[in-house]
Design a protein around this motif. Structure first.
Motif, short mmCIF file in Angstrom:
data_model
loop_
_atom_site.label_atom_id
_atom_site.label_comp_id
_atom_site.label_asym_id
_atom_site.label_seq_id
_atom_site.Cartn_x
_atom_site.Cartn_y
_atom_site.Cartn_z
N ASP A 84 0.82 -1.21 0.00
CA ASP A 84 0.00 0.00 0.00
C ASP A 84 0.85 1.26 0.00
N PRO A 85 0.49 2.24 -0.84
CA PRO A 85 1.15 3.55 -0.77
C PRO A 85 0.96 4.16 0.62
N PRO A 86 1.93 4.93 1.08
CA PRO A 86 1.83 5.52 2.43
C PRO A 86 0.73 6.58 2.52
N ARG A 87 0.27 6.79 3.75
CA ARG A 87 -0.75 7.81 4.00
C ARG A 87 -0.13 9.19 4.25
N ASP A 88 1.19 9.24 4.37
CA ASP A 88 1.84 10.53 4.59
C ASP A 88 2.89 10.75 3.50
N LEU A 89 3.82 11.67 3.73
CA LEU A 89 4.78 12.04 2.70
C LEU A 89 6.10 11.28 2.79
N ASP A 90 6.22 10.40 3.76
CA ASP A 90 7.44 9.63 3.94
C ASP A 90 7.34 8.32 3.17
N ILE A 91 8.19 8.15 2.17
CA ILE A 91 8.12 6.94 1.35
C ILE A 91 9.28 5.99 1.63
N SER A 92 10.07 6.27 2.65
CA SER A 92 11.28 5.47 2.88
C SER A 92 10.97 4.00 3.15
N LYS A 93 9.97 3.72 4.00
CA LYS A 93 9.65 2.33 4.31
C LYS A 93 9.04 1.64 3.08
N PHE A 94 8.24 2.35 2.35
CA PHE A 94 7.65 1.79 1.13
C PHE A 94 8.74 1.38 0.16
N MET A 95 9.70 2.25 -0.08
CA MET A 95 10.76 1.95 -1.03
C MET A 95 11.65 0.82 -0.54
N ALA A 96 11.88 0.78 0.78
CA ALA A 96 12.67 -0.32 1.33
C ALA A 96 11.95 -1.65 1.13
N GLU A 114 -0.98 -11.37 19.14
CA GLU A 114 -0.58 -10.01 18.76
C GLU A 114 0.93 -10.00 18.48
N GLY A 115 1.42 -8.88 17.93
CA GLY A 115 2.86 -8.69 17.74
C GLY A 115 3.50 -9.76 16.88
N ALA A 116 4.73 -10.13 17.26
CA ALA A 116 5.51 -11.10 16.48
C ALA A 116 4.82 -12.46 16.45
N GLU A 117 4.18 -12.82 17.57
CA GLU A 117 3.48 -14.11 17.62
C GLU A 117 2.33 -14.15 16.63
N GLY A 118 1.58 -13.05 16.53
CA GLY A 118 0.47 -12.99 15.58
C GLY A 118 0.96 -13.02 14.14
N ARG A 119 2.03 -12.30 13.85
CA ARG A 119 2.57 -12.28 12.48
C ARG A 119 3.10 -13.66 12.09
N ALA A 120 3.73 -14.35 13.03
CA ALA A 120 4.27 -15.68 12.73
C ALA A 120 3.15 -16.67 12.40
N GLU A 121 2.06 -16.62 13.18
CA GLU A 121 0.94 -17.52 12.91
C GLU A 121 0.26 -17.14 11.59
N LEU A 126 2.23 -2.39 5.73
CA LEU A 126 3.60 -2.24 5.22
C LEU A 126 4.60 -3.19 5.90
N ALA A 127 4.08 -4.26 6.52
CA ALA A 127 4.96 -5.27 7.15
C ALA A 127 5.48 -6.18 6.04
N TYR A 128 6.36 -5.63 5.21
CA TYR A 128 6.80 -6.33 4.00
C TYR A 128 7.63 -7.57 4.32
N GLU A 129 8.17 -7.68 5.54
CA GLU A 129 8.91 -8.88 5.89
C GLU A 129 8.04 -10.13 5.75
N MET A 130 6.72 -9.97 5.99
CA MET A 130 5.81 -11.11 5.89
C MET A 130 5.67 -11.56 4.43
N THR A 131 5.47 -10.62 3.52
CA THR A 131 5.28 -11.01 2.12
C THR A 131 6.62 -11.37 1.46
N VAL A 132 7.72 -10.84 1.97
CA VAL A 132 9.03 -11.30 1.50
C VAL A 132 9.18 -12.78 1.81
N SER A 133 8.83 -13.14 3.05
CA SER A 133 8.93 -14.55 3.47
C SER A 133 8.05 -15.44 2.60
N LEU A 134 6.84 -14.96 2.31
CA LEU A 134 5.91 -15.76 1.51
C LEU A 134 6.34 -15.83 0.04
#
Length: 624
Positions: free
Chosen positions: A341-353, A568-575, A601-609
């Motif tokens: 998803d495109p960011p809701r603000d003007l900072d695109i650094s996480k999106f580009m990463a 929640e948190g890391a446990e929720g993302r892992a499941e 924007l938790a791209y680590e999850m889709t990178v893993s997938l």
């Protein structure tokens, strides 16, 4: 559903019908009578002529109303039947050809070449009456034919434009290949009619193919208007008590190619032509390619057609990209589209990463929503351009009907074409009142079906208005599919309509039920375009409940909700990733297309997938 007449005439050369009056004469009907009266006296005969032309390949059928005007009918005592004759002409043609061909109302000149004594008030009255009846009777367009003088043709056109935006074809009868009967140079006359609202301008009658071709060649190709030609079958002769025309169907077939090469988009016949002439032209124009017989200029190769080379010089764009599309890829192997998803603000650094990380994981395309859920986000056009330039990954942008009217949507698409961004997904878009700016309006000039069709229309070089553009776009258009419904069969029927509208591929809403994945595979196996099955890894128990209960088009199975409950948190993302991998195991056995969505924007999850898909794909390939 076939396009409107304006669009159809701009898309490619179309075949018109042939003569009515001279053909009726050839069939044995007498001369010296009103052929238009046959709409009332012999409707079956007129209908049969229409059917013969349609069967021969004519896509545009003219009503038998050429001289059905008050002044001309008065010569036969029929002026009081003007409305009846015109309405019957439309009804007969429509019944004869149904929706298989376009029905255009034929309107001849009131004055003609020698009728200068007819007062302008009479001319205007006759046009007003006939045009009104033809429009009310439901024609697909109007054909102003065999006009000698620009002023009379312009008058008729102005009356139409005051009443309707219907497609209008204007045709001159000329004896001089350079000017109208009233002395106006043909290019000047054409420019004026274009400015006054004519959609197609051309020539008919008075000349055979050679004379009309010479007239056609005087019209500048950059005029920006579709051209039409309806030549006579040569010069008439009187043989054994009958009027005959000598031009053969074979001659008309070869002439049709010359007309098309000269820019004609509507090619039919006038006096002396028959269904045989029309059939010969229709066959000659099948699979027509502009100037296919012309010698290629120096430097052209079979891999670079002349049109492509010319387009690259005109626009500054390179010849058509040879990089395989996602359609090409998915037909060969598992192909991964990842939504970020495109960011809701003007900072695109996480999106580009995230984009860079997904490219490194070998995602095939990165897709970006168009203010999803009606929440304001950064322009996906801007981000798509940055992705191409900085990351080097293919962008796939969503186009929502909600935010732009027809003008804005076409402008948006033209911008994507200029940027070389050619993969898009057409969606309706969530209503604005449910987003972060509830006071804003939802436009919805287009449905998802219409936006697909109109984007594909740009690929034919045709603007949304139906006007020709100077070059063609090259969009690969996707359609959205929600399988999370009670009646999957009805959802698939809707999907089939999107495919009919021109969709090249399908992207589904996320699916969380393995059994549903299997049902989708079974019930869509007849479809001819690829499906990218949606997988959305859950980030937490609260995320799962939100998606299930509040987001349209998403339903989670009871077992998935139970597994995510309280996490929640890391446990929720892992499941969430674990559940997604289980779903991928089922999906990859049935679909080559995988559509991964990134939460928050938790791209680590889709990178893993994405990496999981690549690894599993190799395993599946080696097992075959």
């Amino acid at each position: 559903m076939k396009p409107d007449l304006r669009t159809a005439l701009a898309l490619k050369p179309r075949v018109g019908d042939g003569a009515m009056a001279t053909y009726l004469y050839q069939l044995g009907l007498p001369v010296g009578v009103s052929f238009e009266e046959f709409n009332l006296l012999k409707p079956d005969v007129i209908a049969d002529v229409h059917r013969r032309y349609a069967a021969a390949g004519a896509e545009i059928i003219e009503t038998n109303t050429y001289s059905a005007q008050h002044n001309k009918l008065s010569k036969y005592g029929l002026e009081k039947k003007t409305e009846e004759i015109n309405a019957a002409g439309v009804s007969i043609a429509r019944r004869a050809v149904g929706q298989e061909a376009y029905v255009v109302g034929s309107i001849g000149a009131v004055r003609g070449g020698a009728g200068k004594n007819v007062r302008t008030a009479v001319v205007k009255r006759d046009f007003e009456e006939q045009i009104g009846v033809l429009l009310a009777s439901g024609v697909d367009g109007l054909l102003l034919e065999t006009f000698f003088d620009l002023e009379e043709l312009s008058l008729a056109l102005s009356i139409i434009r005051k009443k309707s935006d219907i497609s209008v074809i204007c045709q001159f009868a000329v004896e001089d290949a350079h000017r109208t009967h009233d002395g106006i140079p043909l290019p000047e006359a054409f420019r004026r009619l274009k400015g006054e609202g004519a959609d197609v301008i051309g020539f008919n009658c008075r000349s055979g193919p050679n004379g009309i071709l010479r007239a056609l060649e005087t019209i500048p190709r950059d005029l920006g208007v579709s051209l039409s030609v309806f030549p006579n079958a040569g010069i008439p002769d009187y043989v054994d008590g009958k009027v005959v025309y000598s031009a053969t169907p074979e001659y008309f077939a070869s002439s049709a190619i010359k007309f098309a090469d000269a820019g004609a988009r509507l090619i039919g016949g006038c006096c002396g032509t028959t269904p045989e002439h029309i059939s010969a032209m229709a066959q000659a124009l099948q699979g027509y390619s502009p100037n296919a017989h012309a010698a290629a200029p120096e430097g052209a190769t079979p891999a670079q057609p002349v049109e492509v080379i010319e387009a690259s010089f005109q626009s500054g764009k390179p010849p058509l990209v040879t990089e395989p599309s996602i359609i090409d890829l998915v037909r060969e192997r598992h192909t991964v589209i990842v939504e970020l998803d495109p960011p809701r603000d003007l900072d695109i650094s996480k999106f580009m990463a995230g984009a860079q990380a997904l490219k490194d994981a070998k995602a095939d395309a990165l897709t970006m929503a168009d203010n999803s859920l009606a929440v304001t986000r950064m322009s996906n056009m801007a981000l798509a351009a940055l992705l191409k330039e900085r990351v080097g990954i293919r962008p796939l942008v969503h186009i929502a009907c909600r935010d732009r009217n027809l003008i804005g949507t076409q402008s948006h698409m033209m911008g994507f074409d200029a940027l070389g961004i050619d993969h898009v997904l057409a969606v309706t878009g969530d209503p604005a009142k449910f987003g972060d700016l509830p006071g804003s309006s939802s436009v919805y000039d287009l449905t998802s079906f219409e936006i697909i069709r109109m984007i594909k229309q740009l690929n034919e070089g045709i603007a949304f208005s139906g006007k020709p553009l100077k070059q063609k776009a090259n969009f690969i258009v996707g359609a959205a599919f929600n399988p999370n419904v009670k009646h999957l069969d009805k959802a698939i029927q809707r999907l089939e309509r999107k495919i009919s509208a021109g969709a090249d591929y399908i992207m589904t809403q996320p699916v969380y039920d393995p059994d549903l994945i299997e049902r989708i595979a079974e019930m869509t196996k007849h479809l001819t375009i690829p499906i990218f099955l949606g997988i959305f890894p859950l980030a937490s128990g609260r995320n799962a409940e939100y998606l299930h209960n509040e987001v349209p088009g998403i339903q989670l199975s009871d077992s998935v909700r139970q597994r995510m409950s309280g996490l929640e948190g890391a446990e929720g993302r892992a499941e969430g990733v674990k559940i997604a991998k289980e779903l991928l195991d089922v999906a990859m056995a049935r679909f080559n297309g995988i559509y991964l969505m990134t939460p928050f924007l938790a791209y680590e999850m889709t990178v893993s997938l994405t990496e999981y898909v690549r690894k599993k794909s190799k395993s599946l390939t080696s097992d075959k």
